[in-house]
Design a protein around this motif. Structure first.
Motif, mmCIF file in Angstrom:
data_model
loop_
_atom_site.group_PDB
_atom_site.id
_atom_site.type_symbol
_atom_site.label_atom_id
_atom_site.label_comp_id
_atom_site.label_asym_id
_atom_site.label_seq_id
_atom_site.Cartn_x
_atom_site.Cartn_y
_atom_site.Cartn_z
ATOM 1 N N MET A 145 48.863 22.414 43.480
ATOM 2 C CA MET A 145 48.840 22.718 45.124
ATOM 3 C C MET A 145 47.494 21.955 45.427
ATOM 4 N N ILE A 191 44.995 21.249 48.845
ATOM 5 C CA ILE A 191 44.948 21.501 50.012
ATOM 6 C C ILE A 191 43.921 20.366 50.609
ATOM 7 N N ASP A 247 44.473 23.489 43.003
ATOM 8 C CA ASP A 247 44.890 24.587 42.158
ATOM 9 C C ASP A 247 46.045 24.002 41.117
ATOM 10 N N CYS A 262 44.239 25.820 33.295
ATOM 11 C CA CYS A 262 43.682 26.307 34.703
ATOM 12 C C CYS A 262 42.510 25.364 35.384
ATOM 13 N N PHE A 274 37.432 24.327 44.461
ATOM 14 C CA PHE A 274 37.393 24.869 45.867
ATOM 15 C C PHE A 274 36.163 23.839 46.588
ATOM 16 N N SER A 308 37.684 39.247 35.808
ATOM 17 C CA SER A 308 38.295 37.919 35.404
ATOM 18 C C SER A 308 37.826 37.546 33.875
ATOM 19 N N ASP A 367 43.943 37.032 42.933
ATOM 20 C CA ASP A 367 43.256 35.593 42.863
ATOM 21 C C ASP A 367 42.451 35.433 44.245
ATOM 22 N N LEU A 392 41.854 33.066 51.968
ATOM 23 C CA LEU A 392 41.968 31.612 52.653
ATOM 24 C C LEU A 392 43.335 31.166 52.883
ATOM 25 N N ARG A 404 39.196 43.741 45.419
ATOM 26 C CA ARG A 404 39.541 42.606 44.503
ATOM 27 C C ARG A 404 39.063 43.099 42.911
HETATM 28 C C1 BLA Z 1 35.751 32.271 44.865
HETATM 29 N N1 BLA Z 1 37.271 31.781 42.667
HETATM 30 C C2 BLA Z 1 36.321 32.343 43.035
HETATM 31 C C3 BLA Z 1 35.412 33.078 42.465
HETATM 32 C C4 BLA Z 1 36.377 32.710 41.140
HETATM 33 C C5 BLA Z 1 37.358 32.019 41.456
HETATM 34 C C6 BLA Z 1 35.650 33.427 39.892
HETATM 35 C C7 BLA Z 1 34.163 33.706 42.384
HETATM 36 C C8 BLA Z 1 34.328 34.925 43.143
HETATM 37 C C9 BLA Z 1 35.048 36.160 42.087
HETATM 38 O O1 BLA Z 1 34.403 36.452 41.162
HETATM 39 O O2 BLA Z 1 35.950 36.555 42.413
HETATM 40 C C10 BLA Z 1 38.260 31.649 40.601
HETATM 41 N N2 BLA Z 1 39.077 33.550 39.098
HETATM 42 C C11 BLA Z 1 39.148 32.253 39.490
HETATM 43 C C12 BLA Z 1 40.270 31.677 38.684
HETATM 44 C C13 BLA Z 1 40.580 33.029 37.932
HETATM 45 C C14 BLA Z 1 39.947 34.071 38.065
HETATM 46 C C15 BLA Z 1 40.607 30.435 38.827
HETATM 47 O O3 BLA Z 1 39.929 35.119 37.697
HETATM 48 C C16 BLA Z 1 41.650 32.431 36.766
HETATM 49 C C17 BLA Z 1 42.026 33.615 35.985
HETATM 50 N N3 BLA Z 1 39.790 28.938 44.902
HETATM 51 C C18 BLA Z 1 40.930 28.352 44.251
HETATM 52 C C19 BLA Z 1 41.935 28.090 45.372
HETATM 53 C C20 BLA Z 1 41.329 28.866 46.651
HETATM 54 C C21 BLA Z 1 39.968 29.248 46.116
HETATM 55 C C22 BLA Z 1 43.268 27.682 45.241
HETATM 56 O O4 BLA Z 1 41.143 28.404 43.304
HETATM 57 C C23 BLA Z 1 41.954 28.699 47.897
HETATM 58 C C24 BLA Z 1 43.253 28.553 48.297
HETATM 59 C C25 BLA Z 1 39.180 29.684 47.223
HETATM 60 N N4 BLA Z 1 37.788 31.025 45.562
HETATM 61 C C26 BLA Z 1 37.974 30.453 46.863
HETATM 62 C C27 BLA Z 1 37.052 30.906 47.890
HETATM 63 C C28 BLA Z 1 36.167 31.840 47.040
HETATM 64 C C29 BLA Z 1 36.497 31.567 45.715
HETATM 65 C C30 BLA Z 1 37.264 30.759 49.388
HETATM 66 C C31 BLA Z 1 35.019 32.391 47.481
HETATM 67 C C32 BLA Z 1 35.429 33.615 48.191
HETATM 68 C C33 BLA Z 1 35.000 34.749 47.401
HETATM 69 O O5 BLA Z 1 34.323 34.850 46.489
HETATM 70 O O6 BLA Z 1 35.573 35.999 47.768
#
Ligand code: BLA
Length: 313
Positions: free
Chosen positions: A87, A89, A98, A113, A117, A170, A238, A243, A291
């Motif tokens: 996917m 964006i 993604d 994986c 972003f 995670s 996730d 978003l 979360r």
């Molecule tokens: C933040 N994305 C994060 C973070 C992680 C990931 C670790 C930091 C915040 C956190 O620890 O939760 C990704 N976490 C993952 C992945 C796995 C996991 C891949 O456990 C797999 C097992 N990110 C994307 C997509 C979008 C996106 C598709 O991959 C939007 C459509 C957005 N990721 C996104 C945003 C943040 C973020 C906006 C910051 C927001 C936040 O921390 O709440």
């Protein structure tokens, strides 16, 4: 490094830059993950025929509620891959990729994986061969898939350093070679990310090619359940959900998550999120909105150079 030279950015052939306090920043819309997708599909075709996926008919492209941001979905299968999907964006304010490959349950292969972003001046990146089975309690699994990849992991985790605290839950979904990083956009960082993606995906394809399919029904069941648990986790928790909901609305976002991004939830098993993750029960019997139950942790990379877990924070 030939891969380092091939990265392209959408729009103009030159870099769009603006000066802010002496730094050269890249415009978000100057960054594109299209090359990542092109590379991975072409590379996959060198190993195995890419077959159409039944998901493609329903999920191809969408315009977000802002009338401007585009979502593009691609999906395939192969004799060994249950779902290979991406996917992307593309908007003025964000670029997202993604990309995942989910093996068929006859294989205990890791799940590929690539989650990138990009917004304003930040990038949030997870690139990994997510382990299907626990790399701490299943030493045989770690040895089989990760020991020989540690040098590759070390190379890129030095170039793309640990992104700091994250949702503690995670960590169990990550491997000792996970790249978890955050950075401000720059030409060199994006080039490094592209070459990391190329090398990780090539490594995954090699594993796929060498994999031997399981015939023991109890082992197939165990792969099936592990993948189902993974899908259940990501479809529910996730970090991109918020978003996605803002972009296309709650109903479409949920449909996209369950039936496209993490499809298989309804077919691979019948356990629910709360069966797998009972700590998320809330007082009224529903899934906690939080979360994380444990909270954020892992300020530093929790694996040593041999891929052994060091400290649990
Ligand atoms: C933040 N994305 C994060 C973070 C992680 C990931 C670790 C930091 C915040 C956190 O620890 O939760 C990704 N976490 C993952 C992945 C796995 C996991 C891949 O456990 C797999 C097992 N990110 C994307 C997509 C979008 C996106 C598709 O991959 C939007 C459509 C957005 N990721 C996104 C945003 C943040 C973020 C906006 C910051 C927001 C936040 O921390 O709440």
């Amino acid at each position: 490094h030939p891969e380092l030279m091939t990265i392209n950015f959408s729009g103009n052939s030159h870099w769009s830059k603006r000066k802010t306090r002496g730094h050269c920043l890249l415009r978000v819309s100057a960054i594109s993950y299209q090359d990542f997708i092109d590379f991975s599909l072409n590379e996959t075709k060198r190993y195995t025929p890419l077959l159409p996926s039944p998901l493609q008919e329903k999920y191809s492209s969408m315009i977000a509620l802002d009338g401007q941001t585009r979502l593009e979905m691609l999906s395939f299968e192969t004799p060994r891959i249950r779902v290979l999907r991406s996917m992307s964006i593309m908007g003025e304010a964000m670029q997202v990729l993604d990309f995942a490959a989910f093996p068929k349950p006859e294989f205990d292969l890791p799940i590929f994986c690539g989650n990138f972003f990009t917004a304003a001046n930040t990038n949030i990146v997870v690139l990994d061969l997510n382990p299907l089975h626990d790399v701490i309690s299943r030493r045989d699994y770690k040895e089989k898939y990760y020991d020989h990849l540690m040098p590759l992991g070390l190379k890129y985790t030095e170039l793309l350093p640990w992104g700091g605290k994250l949702t503690s839950e995670s960590i169990k979904f990550f491997s000792p070679i996970v790249i978890w990083t955050k950075f401000s956009s720059s030409k060199s960082k994006h080039e490094i990310l592209y070459s990391a993606f190329v090398e990780y995906y090539k490594a995954w394809l090699e594993l796929m090619e060498q994999a031997v399919d399981e015939t023991d029904p109890s082992r197939i069941m165990s792969n099936l359940e592990a993948q189902h648990r993974y899908l259940t986790w990501r479809a529910e928790k996730d970090p991109g959900h918020g978003l996605l909901k803002r972009l296309i609305g709650e109903k479409l976002a949920k449909d996209l998550l369950r039936n496209f991004l993490f499809s298989g939830i309804d077919e691979l098993g019948s356990k629910t999120f709360l069966d797998y993750f009972p700590e998320y029960w809330s007082d009224d019997g529903t899934i906690s909105e939080k979360r994380s139950i444990i909270g954020k942790g892992f300020e530093n990379r929790p694996w040593d150079k041999n891929g052994e877990i060091v400290g649990n924070d």
